[in-house]
Scaffold this active site. Structure first.
Site: not given
Ligand code: G2I
Length: 460
Positions: A235, A264, A266, A157, A199
């Site tokens: 997404h 990714e 969805d 990103e 990515n």
């Molecule tokens: O945002 C969707 C995805 C976009 N592309 C990059 C990916 O890495 C990203 O994944 C998401 C995860 O699915 C989430 O699970 O990235 C988020 C963070 O940018 C993730 O969220 C985080 C929460 O914001 C935190 O508060 C939490 O501690 O997940 C963490 C672990 O559960």
């Protein structure tokens, strides 16, 4: 110098024949899981996994039944792996890698350098100190997982949304425009066997942002910056629908000489509409020979970062949704010929970098009946990959068996593009046909020391 390009050209020459074999195999022998069906098309089907959910039997039951590629959802990010400077913590990520190894799944690493999910000590750095910290981070994490990652999201990103195709402002960007190529070069040195990907999101159709990424990839290829693949997050939701030029966009990147992957996926929605969009994405990937696989961003709707969108293939109870069936049907449908079957894209075979060609510790070869086999070994402390090339003689072959023993004390971690029975390694449904003088490649990863391997080949 143009080893990768030469191989691509040779593989393309046999593409029509391989596609025919794939078509026959899929209609006669349609897979019943996402992973198996994708594999029949020479591709993988993966999902994002959260380590803390692995103890949930419903979750891991679906994971191990359906998916053959895993991306850690958060566990390999900078905040998780280096919570304080130069102090690395791999517990949760290692748990996922062990699970994958035990269940024959491969790994996509995510993500080495990203503006988000940085630990606070990184957020507070700038300039040379940040650049050095980034290089140290990439080196340590990629080295820790050396030989265990199919593809790394090296940089995630880095481009801005909006119409001007600019880089995203971030602390990393402010260290200088070259931060991205420095990250890629550093990753290549640390793990020459991993495919290195850029990515991003909102790059799923032809637009200013994807064109900016396209221009960067083109420039990297021209200047020899090591990049092997581009990930398209995909997404998809009402504000960001599937673009009509989705496939064309994948294809234009593939035409630059990189693999493309849907990383990714969805899709917001439900019922037939959602199911149809899933099928369209799968068909687009199958239509692009260098689209090596698809990863969905979670298993059940309740596992999604956007659970309210019910965007995944299984409902909250783990039941298959209509979108699951349409995805499976699309994977089992027509099309999907590959020039170089991606499950066969062994970690070491296509790396164009000088460091990759320096890494094999020995080569061996053997001549047999109607085909020859040669092996390229990439040995590191405690493990190795072996890439075996089967070359047809003066007439085409439809099936091959390579006989090759591994030394006592080695244990196989993973294989690709091959069926194994003891010391006999035979073709999959899609790579048995090898035209006269052409070759196909398969491989394995193992723990231990390869020594000298002496494959012999028999073709029919
Ligand atoms: O945002 C969707 C995805 C976009 N592309 C990059 C990916 O890495 C990203 O994944 C998401 C995860 O699915 C989430 O699970 O990235 C988020 C963070 O940018 C993730 O969220 C985080 C929460 O914001 C935190 O508060 C939490 O501690 O997940 C963490 C672990 O559960």
């Amino acid at each position: 110098m143009n080893r990768a390009r030469t191989r691509g050209a040779i593989a393309l020459a046999g593409a029509a024949a391989i596609a025919t074999v794939v078509g026959l195999a899929s209609s006669a022998n349609a897979g019943t899981t996402l992973g198996a069906s994708a594999a029949e098309k020479g591709r993988y089907f993966g999902t994002a996994v959260a380590a803390y959910k692995l103890s949930d039997a419903t979750y891991s039951g679906i994971l191990d039944r359906e998916f053959n590629m895993i991306t850690p959802e958060n566990e390999m990010k900078w905040d998780a792996t280096e919570p304080s400077q130069n102090s690395f913590s791999y517990g949760s990520a290692d748990q996922i890698v062990s699970h994958a190894r035990a269940n024959g799944q491969r790994m996509r690493g995510h993500a080495l350098a990203w503006h988000s999910q940085q630990p606070s000590w990184v957020q507070n750095l700038s300039g040379t100190a940040l650049r050095n910290a980034m290089v140290n981070h990439v080196t340590n994490v990629a080295t820790h997982y050396k030989g265990q990652i199919y593809a790394w999201d090296v940089v995630n990103e880095a481009f801005a949304d909006g119409g001007n195709g600019a880089r995203r402002d971030s602390n990393l960007q402010r260290t200088g425009d070259d931060w991205i190529e420095v990250a890629f070069r550093t990753a290549r040195t640390a793990d020459p066997g991993a495919k290195l990907c850029y990515n991003d999101y909102n790059t799923d159709g032809v637009n200013a942002k994807s064109t900016a990424v396209y221009n960067m990839v083109k420039d990297f290829k021209a200047r020899g910056v090591p990049i092997d693949c581009v990930g398209f997050q995909s997404h998809i939701n009402s504000g960001s629908p599937m673009p009509s030029d989705y496939q064309a966009n994948l294809q234009r990147f593939a035409d630059l000489g990189v693999d493309v992957q849907i990383t990714e996926l969805d899709i917001q929605g439900s019922g037939t509409t959602q199911a149809n969009t899933y099928a369209s994405v799968v068909k687009a990937c199958l239509a692009v020979s260098r689209c090596t696989g698809i990863t969905v961003w979670g298993i059940r709707d309740s596992d999604s970062w956007r659970s309210g969108d019910t965007p995944l293939l299984f409902d909250n109870n783990g039941n298959k949704k209509a979108a699951y069936q349409s995805t499976l049907d699309a994977l089992n449908g027509p099309g999907g010929g590959v020039s170089t079957p991606p499950t066969s894209t062994p970690p070491v075979s296509t790396s164009p970098s000088p460091s990759a060609s320096a890494s094999p510790s020995n080569t061996g070869g053997g001549t047999g009946n109607r085909c020859t086999a040669s092996v390229l070994i990439n040995q590191w402390q405690g493990g190795f990959t072996a890439t075996v090339r089967v070359t047809a003689g003066s007439t085409a072959i439809n099936n091959w068996t390579v006989t090759m023993a591994l030394p006592a004390g080695t244990t196989i971690v993973n294989t690709w593009n091959v069926n194994r029975s003891g010391n006999n390694w035979t073709n999959m449904s899609y790579n048995g046909r090898v035209e006269a003088g052409q070759y196909t490649e398969w491989g394995l990863q193992a723990n231990g020391t390869a020594g000298t391997l002496t494959p012999t080949c028999a073709g029919s």
